[in-house]
Design a protein around this motif. Structure first.
Motif, PDB file in Angstrom:
ATOM      1  N   LYS A 227      16.886 -31.494  31.511  1.00 59.25           N
ATOM      2  CA  LYS A 227      17.450 -30.424  30.681  1.00 59.25           C
ATOM      3  C   LYS A 227      18.944 -30.641  30.511  1.00 59.25           C
ATOM      4  O   LYS A 227      19.706 -30.659  31.471  1.00 59.25           O
ATOM      5  CB  LYS A 227      17.186 -29.072  31.342  1.00 59.25           C
ATOM      6  CG  LYS A 227      17.840 -27.883  30.636  1.00 59.25           C
ATOM      7  CD  LYS A 227      17.622 -26.599  31.442  1.00 59.25           C
ATOM      8  CE  LYS A 227      18.462 -25.443  30.915  1.00 59.25           C
ATOM      9  NZ  LYS A 227      18.332 -24.233  31.746  1.00 59.25           N
ATOM     10  N   ASP A 232      25.381 -22.527  28.420  1.00 60.24           N
ATOM     11  CA  ASP A 232      24.386 -21.531  28.032  1.00 60.24           C
ATOM     12  C   ASP A 232      25.019 -20.148  28.025  1.00 60.24           C
ATOM     13  O   ASP A 232      25.240 -19.550  29.080  1.00 60.24           O
ATOM     14  CB  ASP A 232      23.205 -21.566  29.000  1.00 60.24           C
ATOM     15  CG  ASP A 232      22.127 -20.555  28.634  1.00 60.24           C
ATOM     16  OD1 ASP A 232      22.124 -20.097  27.475  1.00 60.24           O
ATOM     17  OD2 ASP A 232      21.306 -20.242  29.503  1.00 60.24           O
ATOM     18  N   LYS A 239      24.460 -13.453  28.115  1.00 59.76           N
ATOM     19  CA  LYS A 239      24.605 -13.268  29.559  1.00 59.76           C
ATOM     20  C   LYS A 239      25.826 -12.408  29.862  1.00 59.76           C
ATOM     21  O   LYS A 239      26.840 -12.509  29.166  1.00 59.76           O
ATOM     22  CB  LYS A 239      24.817 -14.619  30.254  1.00 59.76           C
ATOM     23  CG  LYS A 239      23.647 -15.572  30.246  1.00 59.76           C
ATOM     24  CD  LYS A 239      24.046 -16.873  30.924  1.00 59.76           C
ATOM     25  CE  LYS A 239      22.933 -17.908  30.911  1.00 59.76           C
ATOM     26  NZ  LYS A 239      21.845 -17.565  31.828  1.00 59.76           N
ATOM     27  N   MET A 247      27.710 -21.710  33.953  1.00 65.34           N
ATOM     28  CA  MET A 247      26.801 -22.327  32.996  1.00 65.34           C
ATOM     29  C   MET A 247      27.220 -23.711  32.535  1.00 65.34           C
ATOM     30  O   MET A 247      26.480 -24.363  31.793  1.00 65.34           O
ATOM     31  CB  MET A 247      26.562 -21.403  31.820  1.00 65.34           C
ATOM     32  CG  MET A 247      25.598 -20.264  32.145  1.00 65.34           C
ATOM     33  SD  MET A 247      23.958 -20.834  32.702  1.00 65.34           S
ATOM     34  CE  MET A 247      24.092 -20.699  34.489  1.00 65.34           C
ATOM     35  N   LYS A 249      26.990 -25.954  34.540  1.00 60.41           N
ATOM     36  CA  LYS A 249      26.025 -26.740  35.306  1.00 60.41           C
ATOM     37  C   LYS A 249      24.613 -26.676  34.736  1.00 60.41           C
ATOM     38  O   LYS A 249      23.683 -27.204  35.352  1.00 60.41           O
ATOM     39  CB  LYS A 249      26.005 -26.272  36.759  1.00 60.41           C
ATOM     40  CG  LYS A 249      25.219 -24.995  37.000  1.00 60.41           C
ATOM     41  CD  LYS A 249      25.032 -24.743  38.475  1.00 60.41           C
ATOM     42  CE  LYS A 249      24.126 -23.556  38.724  1.00 60.41           C
ATOM     43  NZ  LYS A 249      22.729 -23.808  38.290  1.00 60.41           N
ATOM     44  N   ASP A 250      24.439 -26.050  33.570  1.00 61.87           N
ATOM     45  CA  ASP A 250      23.088 -25.913  33.036  1.00 61.87           C
ATOM     46  C   ASP A 250      22.544 -27.229  32.480  1.00 61.87           C
ATOM     47  O   ASP A 250      21.409 -27.279  32.034  1.00 61.87           O
ATOM     48  CB  ASP A 250      23.036 -24.820  31.961  1.00 61.87           C
ATOM     49  CG  ASP A 250      21.700 -24.087  31.941  1.00 61.87           C
ATOM     50  OD1 ASP A 250      20.989 -24.131  32.962  1.00 61.87           O
ATOM     51  OD2 ASP A 250      21.371 -23.475  30.912  1.00 61.87           O
ATOM     52  N   ASP A 309      17.729 -16.324  26.212  1.00 62.50           N
ATOM     53  CA  ASP A 309      18.306 -16.919  27.413  1.00 62.50           C
ATOM     54  C   ASP A 309      17.283 -17.740  28.188  1.00 62.50           C
ATOM     55  O   ASP A 309      17.609 -18.335  29.206  1.00 62.50           O
ATOM     56  CB  ASP A 309      18.892 -15.814  28.308  1.00 62.50           C
ATOM     57  CG  ASP A 309      19.821 -16.353  29.376  1.00 62.50           C
ATOM     58  OD1 ASP A 309      20.316 -17.485  29.222  1.00 62.50           O
ATOM     59  OD2 ASP A 309      20.050 -15.639  30.383  1.00 62.50           O
ATOM     60  N   GLY A 312      15.936 -23.136  28.081  1.00 62.38           N
ATOM     61  CA  GLY A 312      15.742 -24.446  28.679  1.00 62.38           C
ATOM     62  C   GLY A 312      14.326 -24.954  28.544  1.00 62.38           C
ATOM     63  O   GLY A 312      14.095 -26.131  28.247  1.00 62.38           O
ATOM     64  N   THR A 336      17.752 -27.048  35.674  1.00 55.09           N
ATOM     65  CA  THR A 336      18.265 -25.808  36.254  1.00 55.09           C
ATOM     66  C   THR A 336      17.637 -24.689  35.429  1.00 55.09           C
ATOM     67  O   THR A 336      18.274 -24.132  34.546  1.00 55.09           O
ATOM     68  CB  THR A 336      19.798 -25.761  36.157  1.00 55.09           C
ATOM     69  OG1 THR A 336      20.188 -26.013  34.796  1.00 55.09           O
ATOM     70  CG2 THR A 336      20.434 -26.823  37.041  1.00 55.09           C
ATOM     71  N   TYR A 428      18.812 -26.247  41.425  1.00 60.27           N
ATOM     72  CA  TYR A 428      20.044 -25.470  41.272  1.00 60.27           C
ATOM     73  C   TYR A 428      21.223 -26.372  40.900  1.00 60.27           C
ATOM     74  O   TYR A 428      22.096 -25.986  40.135  1.00 60.27           O
ATOM     75  CB  TYR A 428      20.334 -24.705  42.560  1.00 60.27           C
ATOM     76  CG  TYR A 428      21.409 -23.648  42.427  1.00 60.27           C
ATOM     77  CD1 TYR A 428      21.378 -22.727  41.394  1.00 60.27           C
ATOM     78  CD2 TYR A 428      22.434 -23.563  43.353  1.00 60.27           C
ATOM     79  CE1 TYR A 428      22.350 -21.743  41.280  1.00 60.27           C
ATOM     80  CE2 TYR A 428      23.419 -22.584  43.251  1.00 60.27           C
ATOM     81  CZ  TYR A 428      23.373 -21.670  42.218  1.00 60.27           C
ATOM     82  OH  TYR A 428      24.342 -20.703  42.104  1.00 60.27           O
TER      83      TYR A 428
END
Length: 460
Positions: A227, A232, A239, A247, A249-250, A309, A312, A336, A428
Motif C-alpha cells: 500500500k 491520507d 480525519k 499519515m 506513514k500510510d 477513509d 487503502g 498500514t 503499523y
C-alpha cells in the motif's frame, strides 16, 4: 549510511556480555583492579548497562555489556543493542557471553542501533563498531540492516518529499541498482485499467500511479503488493487532526515491500520477483470520491463506498487483481490498513492472515527465529456477510466498527481467487517510542520473517 561490520583486522576491544546472575562468577577470574572497578561503578549486568575496563596504563583494555536475565530478554529484542550507545566510539569484538543461537540477532541489532534519520537534521548514531561474531553469515546480516534502513527512511520522510512521484523514484533507484525492470501506469491508462487506484488518488495535485517492478528470470514466482498511500487525509470523511498526524506513514506497506525486495535481490534468491505498489495521495478537492459512490474494480466487482477513509483496501484491491492474473506461487500484501489491528495487538506485532496452514506455520516460526514477531489472525468466514452491502458486491467500510482488521482482510481476499497461496499483513510500520535497535519512527514489520520463510514456502 552503509551498515557494515568492522574489518576483522582492525584493533578491537574484547567485549564480554554479562548476565545479571553471572557477574560474580565472571569477576572471580579477573584481576583485582577490575573487580574493584566494576564494584565501584555499580555495574550489575542489567540490559542496557555498559562499562569500559582500563588497562595498567589507564587505556581501555576491555568492555562489559549487560545481558540481563533470560526472562528479561524474552520481554524484548536486541538486548545487546541497548548497551551500544553507552560503549562510545571504538571497535569491539565479542569475547564471551553471547549464546550461539542469538549471535545473528544481536549482531543485526548492533548494526541497526546506528540508524538515524538524518535527511533534515542530526547526524548518524553511535560510533561503536562490531567485528562480526564467529559463526554468523555476516554478509546476510548487513543486507538485512540495509534493507531495514531503506524501509525506515521511506516511512520517515514527510509527505512533502514522499508523494507518489518520489515513491516511484525510490522504486526506480532500487530497480536500477539491481538491474530490475520497472513500468509505471498513470493517467488515462490507470483510469481505465485500475479504476479504484485512480479514483482514490484523483483529487490530489500529485497524480496516482501503479508501480510494477520485476526481477529474476527463473524459479518460483513471488508477488509483493504494498500500500503506497503517501498521505491520507481521510478524503471527504476527513480525519481529525490527531488521527492525521502520522499519515506520512500510510505508505508503510510500500516501504516494507521495497525493503524486502532489496533484501531478496541483494541475496540473489533464485526466484522471480514482482513488486506492485499503488501510489496515491488521498486528498480533498472538488473531484474527490464520495460516500455512497459505487466503484467498479479492475476485477469487475463493484464496491459501495461507505467511508472514504477506508481507501487503502481500494487501491490494494486493484493491484491484487493484477497480481492474481498471473497466478504466482505466492502473493503477499503489506499495508498500514486498519486501526483495529493496532487495538488488537499494539504496535510491536505484525498481524497476518492466510488460509494456508503450512504457510502460516512457516511465517510464525520464521518470525520467532528472526526477531520479527508476527501474530496470525483469522479469515473468519462468518464475517463475510459484513462486507456485502446488497447494493453492490462489496462494502469498503462495514457499519458497526467491529472486527475491522478481519473484514478488511476478507475484502482483499475477494480479489485473490486464482493464485494458490496468499498472505496479508496489516502492519503499523512505526515505533511510538525508541527501543533497542529501533529508533522512534518508521520500522520494518514482517520482511525478515517473510524472507526467512521463503526457502520452505517456495522450495528454494
Amino acid at each position: 549510511m552503509p551498515f557494515r561490520f568492522a574489518d576483522p583486522t582492525t584493533p578491537s576491544l574484547p567485549l564480554h556480555l554479562i548476565e545479571a546472575d553471572g557477574l560474580a562468577g565472571w569477576l572471580e577470574g579477573q584481576p583485582e583492579e577490575w573487580r574493584g572497578w566494576v564494584e565501584a561503578s555499580g555495574f550489575s549486568g542489567a540490559i542496557g548497562e555498559a562499562l569500559i575496563l582500563p588497562g595498567p596504563d589507564g587505556a581501555p583494555a576491555a568492555a562489559l555489556a549487560g545481558y540481563g536475565s533470560a526472562a528479561a530478554r524474552r520481554r524484548g529484542r536486541f538486548a545487546l543493542a541497548a548497551a551500544v550507545a553507552r560503549l562510545g566510539t571504538g571497535t569491539y569484538r565479542i569475547a564471551s557471553g553471547l549464546p550461539a543461537g542469538a549471535a545473528a540477532e544481536e549482531a543485526l541489532g548492533w548494526l541497526l542501533a546506528a540508524y538515524r534519520f538524518t535527511r533534515y537534521a542530526g547526524s548518524n548514531g553511535t560510533g561503536a563498531q562490531l567485528v562480526a561474531p564467529e559463526g554468523i553469515d555476516a554478509a546476510r546480516v548487513e543486507i538485512l540492516a540495509e534493507a531495514e534502513a531503506l524501509t525506515r527512511d521511506l516511512v520517515n520522510t514527510p509527505a512533502s518529499d514522499m508523494g507518489p512521484q518520489e515513491l516511484e523514484d525510490a522504486a526506480r533507484a532500487l530497480a536500477e541498482e539491481f538491474s530490475a525492470q520497472i513500468e509505471v501506469t498513470a493517467g488515462a491508462e490507470l483510469e481505465q485499467g485500475f479504476p479504484m487506484i485512480h479514483t482514490v488518488g484523483r483529487a490530489s495535485t500529485r497524480a496516482p500511479r501503479l508501480i510494477d517492478m520485476r526481477w529474476g528470470k527463473a524459479g518460483p514466482t513471488l508477488t509483493l503488493v504494498g500500500k503506497g498511500v503517501c498521505f491520507d487525509t481521510g478524503g471527504l470523511n476527513l480525519k481529525p487532526g490527531g488521527s492525521m498526524g502520522l499519515m506520512k506513514k500510510d505508505m508503510g506497506g510500500a516501504a516494507n515491500v521495497l525493503g524486502l525486495a532489496r533484501a531478496i535481490m541483494a541475496l540473489g534468491l533464485p526466484l522471480r520477483l514482482r513488486v506492485l505498489i499503488p501510489a496515491v495521495e488521498n486528498a480533498v478537492a472538488g473531484d474527490a470520491f464520495r460516500p455512497q459512490d459505487i466503484l467498479t474494480s479492475r476485477k469487475g466487482l463493484t464496491v459501495e463506498i461507505n467511508n472514504t477513509d477506508a481507501e487503502g483496501r481500494l487501491v490494494l484491491a486493484d493491484a491484487l487483481a493484477l497480481a492474481d492474473e498471473e497466478t504466482p506461487d505466492l502473493i503477499v500484501s503489506m499495508a498500514t490498513l486498519t486501526g483495529a489491528a493496532r487495538v488488537a495487538v499494539g504496535p510491536d506485532l505484525a498481524p497476518f492472515y492466510t488460509d494456508d496452514e503450512p504457510l502460516a506455520a512457516a511465517l510464525a516460526g520464521a518470525g520467532s527465529a528472526q526477531a520479527d514477531p508476527l501474530w496470525r489472525m483469522p479469515f473468519w468466514e462468518p464475517y463475510e456477510a459484513k462486507i456485502e452491502p446488497g447494493i453492490a458486491d462489496l462494502d469498503n467500510a462495514p457499519a458497526g466498527g467491529m472486527a475491522g482488521s478481519i473484514t478488511a482482510a476478507l475484502f482483499l481476499r475477494r480479489f485473490v481467487t486464482d493464485s494458490p497461496r496468499y498472505a496479508h499483513f496489516d502492519i503499523y510500520a512505526w515505533n511510538p517510542s525508541a527501543l533497542p535497535a529501533r529508533t522512534k519512527g518508521g520500522v520494518g514489520q514482517g520482511p525478515r520473517a517473510i524472507l526467512a520463510a521463503l526457502p520452505e514456502v517456495l522450495g528454494l
